[in-house]
Motif scaffolding. Structure first.
Motif, short mmCIF file in Angstrom:
data_model
loop_
_atom_site.label_atom_id
_atom_site.label_comp_id
_atom_site.label_asym_id
_atom_site.label_seq_id
_atom_site.Cartn_x
_atom_site.Cartn_y
_atom_site.Cartn_z
N THR A 1 44.87 41.16 52.98
CA THR A 1 46.22 41.01 52.43
C THR A 1 46.41 41.81 51.15
O THR A 1 45.44 42.10 50.43
CB THR A 1 46.54 39.52 52.13
N ASP A 2 47.65 42.13 50.85
CA ASP A 2 47.98 42.83 49.61
C ASP A 2 47.63 41.97 48.40
O ASP A 2 47.16 42.49 47.38
CB ASP A 2 49.47 43.20 49.57
N GLU A 3 47.87 40.67 48.50
CA GLU A 3 47.58 39.77 47.39
C GLU A 3 46.09 39.81 47.03
O GLU A 3 45.72 39.85 45.86
CB GLU A 3 47.99 38.33 47.72
N SER A 4 45.26 39.81 48.04
CA SER A 4 43.81 39.86 47.82
C SER A 4 43.41 41.14 47.10
O SER A 4 42.57 41.13 46.20
CB SER A 4 43.07 39.77 49.15
N LYS A 5 44.03 42.22 47.49
CA LYS A 5 43.67 43.53 46.92
C LYS A 5 44.24 43.75 45.52
O LYS A 5 43.77 44.62 44.80
CB LYS A 5 44.13 44.64 47.87
N ARG A 6 45.24 42.94 45.14
CA ARG A 6 45.89 43.12 43.84
C ARG A 6 45.18 42.42 42.70
O ARG A 6 45.44 42.73 41.54
CB ARG A 6 47.33 42.61 43.89
N VAL A 7 44.35 41.45 42.99
CA VAL A 7 43.78 40.65 41.91
C VAL A 7 42.34 41.04 41.60
O VAL A 7 41.66 41.64 42.42
CB VAL A 7 43.83 39.13 42.22
N GLY A 8 41.91 40.68 40.41
CA GLY A 8 40.52 40.86 40.03
C GLY A 8 40.29 42.07 39.16
O GLY A 8 41.17 42.89 38.91
N GLY B 1 28.55 30.22 40.39
CA GLY B 1 28.92 30.29 38.98
C GLY B 1 30.37 30.69 38.79
O GLY B 1 31.10 30.10 37.98
N TYR B 2 30.81 31.69 39.54
CA TYR B 2 32.20 32.14 39.43
C TYR B 2 33.18 31.03 39.80
O TYR B 2 34.13 30.75 39.08
CB TYR B 2 32.47 33.37 40.31
N VAL B 3 32.93 30.38 40.94
CA VAL B 3 33.83 29.33 41.41
C VAL B 3 33.88 28.20 40.39
O VAL B 3 34.97 27.70 40.05
CB VAL B 3 33.43 28.82 42.81
N ARG B 4 32.75 27.78 39.87
CA ARG B 4 32.73 26.70 38.87
C ARG B 4 33.51 27.07 37.61
O ARG B 4 34.30 26.28 37.10
CB ARG B 4 31.29 26.34 38.52
N ARG B 5 33.26 28.28 37.08
CA ARG B 5 33.97 28.71 35.87
C ARG B 5 35.47 28.80 36.11
O ARG B 5 36.28 28.38 35.29
CB ARG B 5 33.43 30.06 35.39
N HIS B 6 35.83 29.39 37.22
CA HIS B 6 37.24 29.60 37.51
C HIS B 6 37.97 28.27 37.76
O HIS B 6 39.10 28.10 37.31
CB HIS B 6 37.36 30.53 38.73
N MET B 7 37.32 27.35 38.44
CA MET B 7 37.93 26.05 38.69
C MET B 7 38.16 25.30 37.38
O MET B 7 39.13 24.54 37.25
CB MET B 7 37.07 25.21 39.64
N THR C 1 49.52 32.01 43.02
CA THR C 1 49.08 32.51 41.72
C THR C 1 47.88 33.43 41.86
O THR C 1 47.08 33.32 42.79
CB THR C 1 48.67 31.34 40.80
N LYS C 2 47.76 34.33 40.90
CA LYS C 2 46.60 35.22 40.87
C LYS C 2 45.32 34.41 40.71
O LYS C 2 44.26 34.81 41.19
CB LYS C 2 46.74 36.25 39.76
N TRP C 3 45.41 33.28 40.02
CA TRP C 3 44.24 32.40 39.84
C TRP C 3 43.69 31.97 41.20
O TRP C 3 42.50 32.09 41.46
CB TRP C 3 44.65 31.19 38.99
N ARG C 4 44.57 31.48 42.07
CA ARG C 4 44.14 31.05 43.41
C ARG C 4 43.66 32.24 44.23
O ARG C 4 42.63 32.19 44.89
CB ARG C 4 45.28 30.34 44.13
N TRP C 5 44.41 33.33 44.19
CA TRP C 5 44.05 34.49 45.00
C TRP C 5 42.68 35.03 44.61
O TRP C 5 41.89 35.43 45.47
CB TRP C 5 45.10 35.58 44.86
#
Length: 116
Positions: free
Chosen positions: A32-39, A84-90, A101-105
Motif C-alpha cells: 500500500t501507499d500508506e505503508s511506503k509513506r511512513v518510517g 523492541g520496536y513494537v514495545r517502544r512504539h506502543m 495515523t502514521k503511528w499505526r501504519w
C-alpha cells in the motif's frame, strides 16, 4: 536446556506475541501507499529508497514462513529488534482514533496492528 536455548525460546515467544499480522496480511499491507509513506528512510526522505520498517516487514514475512528450527542467530537478532520496536512504539500511543495515523501504519510495517 542451555541458557541460549532459553533465550531463543523467550525471543521466539515475544516475537510471536508482538507480531499479530499473518504473512499474507503483512505482504498485502506492504504494497500500500500508506505503508511506503511512513518510517525513516536510510537515504533520507528525499533520497527515496525503502524505509527501515518496510524492509523489516519483508524480513518478518520471511521469518513467519520459516520453521523455528531453521532460524539463525541473525534471525533471532532481528526478532529482538522487532519486539523492541513494537514495545517502544506502543508506549507512545497517541490519544484518540489511531485508525488512519502514521503511528499505526509504522507499527503495521513491523507486523503489529494495534487495532487487533
Amino acid at each position: 536446556m542451555s541458557r541460549a536455548d532459553d533465550q531463543g525460546r523467550d525471543t521466539y515467544r515475544e516475537f510471536t506475541e508482538a507480531v499479530n499480522m499473518k504473512p499474507g496480511e503483512l505482504s498485502t499491507w506492504l504494497e500500500t501507499d500508506e505503508s511506503k509513506r511512513v518510517g525513516w528512510h536510510k537515504g533520507g526522505r528525499s533520497g527515496g529508497g525503502e524505509s527501515v520498517g518496510h524492509d523489516s516487514g519483508r524480513k518478518i514475512i520471511n521469518l513467519l514462513r520459516r520453521k523455528r528450527g531453521d532460524l539463525s542467530e541473525g534471525d533471532y537478532k532481528h526478532m529482538r529488534k522487532v519486539v523492541g520496536y513494537v514495545r517502544r512504539h506502543m508506549a507512545q500511543r497517541p490519544s484518540g482514533n489511531v485508525r488512519d495515523t502514521k503511528w499505526r501504519w509504522s507499527l503495521m510495517n513491523w507486523g503489529h496492528d494495534p487495532l487487533k
